[in-house]
Design an enzyme around this catalytic site. Structure first.
Site, short mmCIF file in Angstrom:
data_model
loop_
_atom_site.label_atom_id
_atom_site.label_comp_id
_atom_site.label_asym_id
_atom_site.label_seq_id
_atom_site.Cartn_x
_atom_site.Cartn_y
_atom_site.Cartn_z
N GLY A 1 -29.53 -31.16 6.27
CA GLY A 1 -29.57 -31.50 7.69
C GLY A 1 -28.34 -32.27 8.12
O GLY A 1 -28.08 -32.42 9.31
N CYS B 1 1.96 -55.17 -3.55
CA CYS B 1 1.39 -56.46 -3.91
C CYS B 1 1.35 -56.60 -5.44
O CYS B 1 2.37 -56.72 -6.08
CB CYS B 1 0.02 -56.63 -3.27
SG CYS B 1 -0.55 -58.35 -3.24
N TYR B 2 0.16 -56.55 -6.05
CA TYR B 2 0.10 -56.63 -7.51
C TYR B 2 0.92 -55.50 -8.14
O TYR B 2 1.56 -55.69 -9.19
CB TYR B 2 -1.35 -56.56 -7.98
CG TYR B 2 -1.49 -56.60 -9.49
CD1 TYR B 2 -1.39 -57.79 -10.18
CD2 TYR B 2 -1.72 -55.43 -10.22
CE1 TYR B 2 -1.51 -57.83 -11.58
CE2 TYR B 2 -1.85 -55.45 -11.60
CZ TYR B 2 -1.73 -56.66 -12.28
OH TYR B 2 -1.84 -56.69 -13.65
N ASP C 1 -22.35 -32.75 5.93
CA ASP C 1 -21.69 -32.34 4.69
C ASP C 1 -22.24 -31.01 4.18
O ASP C 1 -21.47 -30.08 3.90
CB ASP C 1 -21.87 -33.42 3.62
CG ASP C 1 -21.41 -34.79 4.08
OD1 ASP C 1 -20.52 -34.84 4.95
OD2 ASP C 1 -21.93 -35.80 3.60
N SER C 2 -23.55 -30.91 4.04
CA SER C 2 -24.13 -29.67 3.53
C SER C 2 -23.96 -28.53 4.52
O SER C 2 -23.79 -27.37 4.11
CB SER C 2 -25.61 -29.87 3.20
OG SER C 2 -26.36 -30.19 4.35
N ALA C 3 -23.98 -28.83 5.82
CA ALA C 3 -23.79 -27.78 6.83
C ALA C 3 -22.37 -27.23 6.78
O ALA C 3 -22.15 -26.01 6.90
CB ALA C 3 -24.09 -28.33 8.22
N GLY D 1 -4.24 -55.65 -6.60
CA GLY D 1 -5.33 -55.95 -7.53
C GLY D 1 -5.50 -57.45 -7.67
O GLY D 1 -4.63 -58.23 -7.27
N GLU E 1 -0.91 -50.49 3.99
CA GLU E 1 -2.04 -49.59 4.25
C GLU E 1 -3.04 -50.14 5.25
O GLU E 1 -3.87 -49.38 5.77
CB GLU E 1 -2.76 -49.26 2.94
CG GLU E 1 -3.51 -50.40 2.28
CD GLU E 1 -2.68 -51.27 1.36
OE1 GLU E 1 -3.26 -51.92 0.47
OE2 GLU E 1 -1.45 -51.30 1.53
N LYS F 1 -15.17 -38.39 4.93
CA LYS F 1 -16.08 -37.91 5.96
C LYS F 1 -15.36 -37.42 7.21
O LYS F 1 -15.71 -36.37 7.78
CB LYS F 1 -17.08 -39.01 6.34
CG LYS F 1 -18.05 -38.63 7.44
CD LYS F 1 -19.08 -37.63 6.99
CE LYS F 1 -20.17 -38.31 6.22
NZ LYS F 1 -21.32 -37.42 5.93
N HIS G 1 0.86 -55.51 2.37
CA HIS G 1 0.00 -54.33 2.33
C HIS G 1 0.30 -53.41 3.53
O HIS G 1 -0.16 -53.68 4.64
CB HIS G 1 -1.48 -54.74 2.35
CG HIS G 1 -1.94 -55.36 1.07
ND1 HIS G 1 -2.44 -54.63 0.03
CD2 HIS G 1 -1.94 -56.66 0.66
CE1 HIS G 1 -2.77 -55.43 -0.97
NE2 HIS G 1 -2.47 -56.67 -0.62
#
Length: 562
Positions: free
Chosen positions: A273, A131-132, A276-278, A104, A220, A418, A218
């Site tokens: 279309g 870190c922080y 995600d929705s599919a 942070g 990550e 995603k 870090h």
């Protein structure tokens, strides 16, 4: 018109329900409490199969915080990001096996600096401060943090002290790490020992009882090559996780939860279309079959040929009930005079819900609305609820919905990134054409037109965007790029065409690479490709006489312009 819509929406209540894992129960509990209700049976009962396990990241506002959650999930352990001021009541349903304190921008010795909640220590669970987060551990457990004589940003070499620690299992004695700090540990808390150092940080890693650890670097980020090993060691060796966060388990649990929650109810799904929705439609259809009806709305804000092409793909591959609705005129009417991007999103979100509720009435009794909300949508819309982070923008399917609505929301992907959604799609056997489709925003071209949305501007942008996509696909760059599109700015400039002065619009090109849309880098497209796109747009799209290329990454910008 707006007033009557508001009155109509206020007559009914809203419930947002997720069906993924216990991870989202906290979200539902919060809303249920606000509505004066109880959590559903599905939220109270255990998920069948493997015991759930989770690691919670306490967010102090670092630009890397979400990366921590991603890396832990890559180790097949569920991880969720919460603000440092989140109460235990919202954490408890996750049944955490450990905590990670993020980095942070603050300094712990400054007045009002954010600190870890008491339950982090009172739970006696493993804790890792990064870190922080390491400095928070130091301050709260009795050590001392002070400004560093030298700041340490960028690459450094980590040297292990030689003390045996399960945190470093499988690691070399020396390895590169990524530093980004100006403060340093002056005195470690009682009971801690130094486990590693760098040239500028005598205490680059500290630990106590193989349960609490602090890392000044870090792990990550990609610049720490052994970082994922450290995070996996923390999850497995320290927290005792077994790695049951898999796509297969997610699918099975989601199907089981959806069946239990929906019962004999009826659902509609908002097909946009996009992937995600599919994926949502396919996942829910696996659970309840023909109890689901998909509604594909042409909102007039879609790209050229998108309606015909998308509807054809859905019909051929999804094998479910699909209703097509042409509501383009309605959306354009609602958007008249609207300039502010947040208002655009709200208007479009409200109109979507109204269309769905009207179609639901035609179908008969409908109880649920399924949506493809993702974790990054939630993070950007609410900034984790954190006072250390700022809200970026409202996503139409998170913050763009009416405060009151009749249908209950089901959002089975609300906990996923995603790339995880794409894995679900592939696991479900969906065609790659659908799974690897580039993201397209729910508000469509409305947020790629700066200023008021009109038919003229939509046609102009569709023509420019069609050229962009055509050239990107011919160059075989569609799949490697996260997103590629054109933006119609509200700026006009002077040009000369055929010896005549012109005064036309400026179109901006945007192409980015990314893993999850939380961060993105502008794509270094070949000059000759950019030249072809530019030449085609100014020659084939009347009203445009200048093309520019957006070379800004995220952060500091967002991927979309609005």
């Amino acid at each position: 018109m707006a007033g009557s819509k508001s009155k109509q929406n206020s007559e009914t209540d809203v419930h947002r329900v997720t069906t993924s894992d216990d991870i989202e129960v906290a979200t539902y509990l919060e809303i249920a409490k606000e509505m004066g209700g109880e959590q559903p049976v599905a939220a109270r009962e255990a998920v069948p199969g493997a015991e759930r396990e989770a690691i919670v990241v306490i967010d102090f506002g670092s630009q890397y915080s979400l990366l921590i959650a991603r890396r832990i999930r890559e180790c097949q352990v569920y991880c969720e990001l919460v603000s440092y001021d989140t109460p235990w009541e919202k954490i408890a349903p996750l049944k955490p096996k450990g905590f990670i304190l993020s980095g942070g921008p603050a300094s712990v010795y400054r007045p009002g600096a954010p600190l870890a909640p008491a339950y982090v220590y009172e739970s006696h669970l493993p804790v890792m401060g990064i870190c922080y987060g390491m400095q928070v551990l130091t301050k709260q457990l009795g050590g001392q943090v002070s400004p560093g004589v030298k700041q340490e940003y960028g690459h450094a070499i980590l040297h292990l002290s030689g003390l045996d620690s399960p945190l470093f299992a499988g690691m070399e004695d020396s390895s590169p790490v990524w530093m980004s700090h100006g403060d340093r540990i002056e005195d470690m808390p009682p009971g801690f020992v130094a486990l590693a150092s760098t040239e500028n940080s005598p205490v680059a890693v500290m630990g106590s009882d193989n349960r609490i650890f602090g890392l000044q670097f870090h792990p990550e980020v990609a610049h720490t090559p052994q970082g994922k090993t450290i995070l996996k060691n923390f999850a497995y060796n320290i927290c005792g996780c077994r790695g049951n966060w898999t796509i297969g388990n997610f699918i099975n649990d989601s199907i089981a939860r959806t069946k239990k929650l929906v019962g004999s109810g009826k659902l509609i799904n908002a097909l946009s279309g996009g992937v995600d929705s599919a994926v949502v439609a396919t996942l829910i259809h696996r659970a309840v079959g023909d109890q689901l009806t998909c509604i594909y709305v042409n909102n007039g804000l879609l790209r050229r040929e998108e309606v015909e092409r998308t509807f054809k793909v859905f019909k051929e591959n999804l094998g479910m009930q699909i209703v097509y609705v042409d509501a383009s005129e309605r959306f354009l009417d609602r958007l008249k005079g609207v300039i502010d991007p947040e208002v655009k999103r709200k208007v479009i979100g409200e109109e979507f819900i109204e269309v769905f509720e009207e179609e639901a009435n035609k179908i008969g009794r409908v109880d649920f609305l399924a949506q493809g909300t993702l974790y990054p949508d939630v993070i950007e819309s609410a900034a984790s609820g954190s006072t250390a982070s700022a809200k970026i923008k409202t996503h139409h399917n998170v913050g763009g919905l009416p405060a009151k609505m009749r249908l209950q929301l089901i959002e089975p992907l609300r906990s996923l990134f995603k790339d995880e959604v794409r894995q679900v799609g592939l696991e479900l056997g969906m065609p790659e054409e659908m799974v690897w489709r580039q993201p397209f925003p729910g508000p469509g071209l409305a947020i790629r037109i700066i200023g008021e949305v009109t038919k003229e501007k939509l046609e102009l942008l569709r023509s420019a965007d069609f050229i962009v996509m055509n050239e990107i696909k011919k160059a075989k760059l569609y799949r490697p790029l996260w997103q590629t599109f054109a933006v119609l700015t509200d700026v006009k400039s002077v040009g000369v065409m055929g010896d005549y002065r012109t005064y036309g619009y400026i179109v901006a090109l945007r192409a980015v690479t990314s893993e999850d849309a939380m961060t993105a880098d502008w794509a270094r497209l070949p000059y000759d490709l950019l030249a072809r796109i530019s030449n085609r747009i100014v020659n084939e799209v009347p009203g445009v006489n200048r093309v520019v290329y957006d070379i800004t990454s995220k952060p500091p910008s967002t991927i979309e312009w609005e």
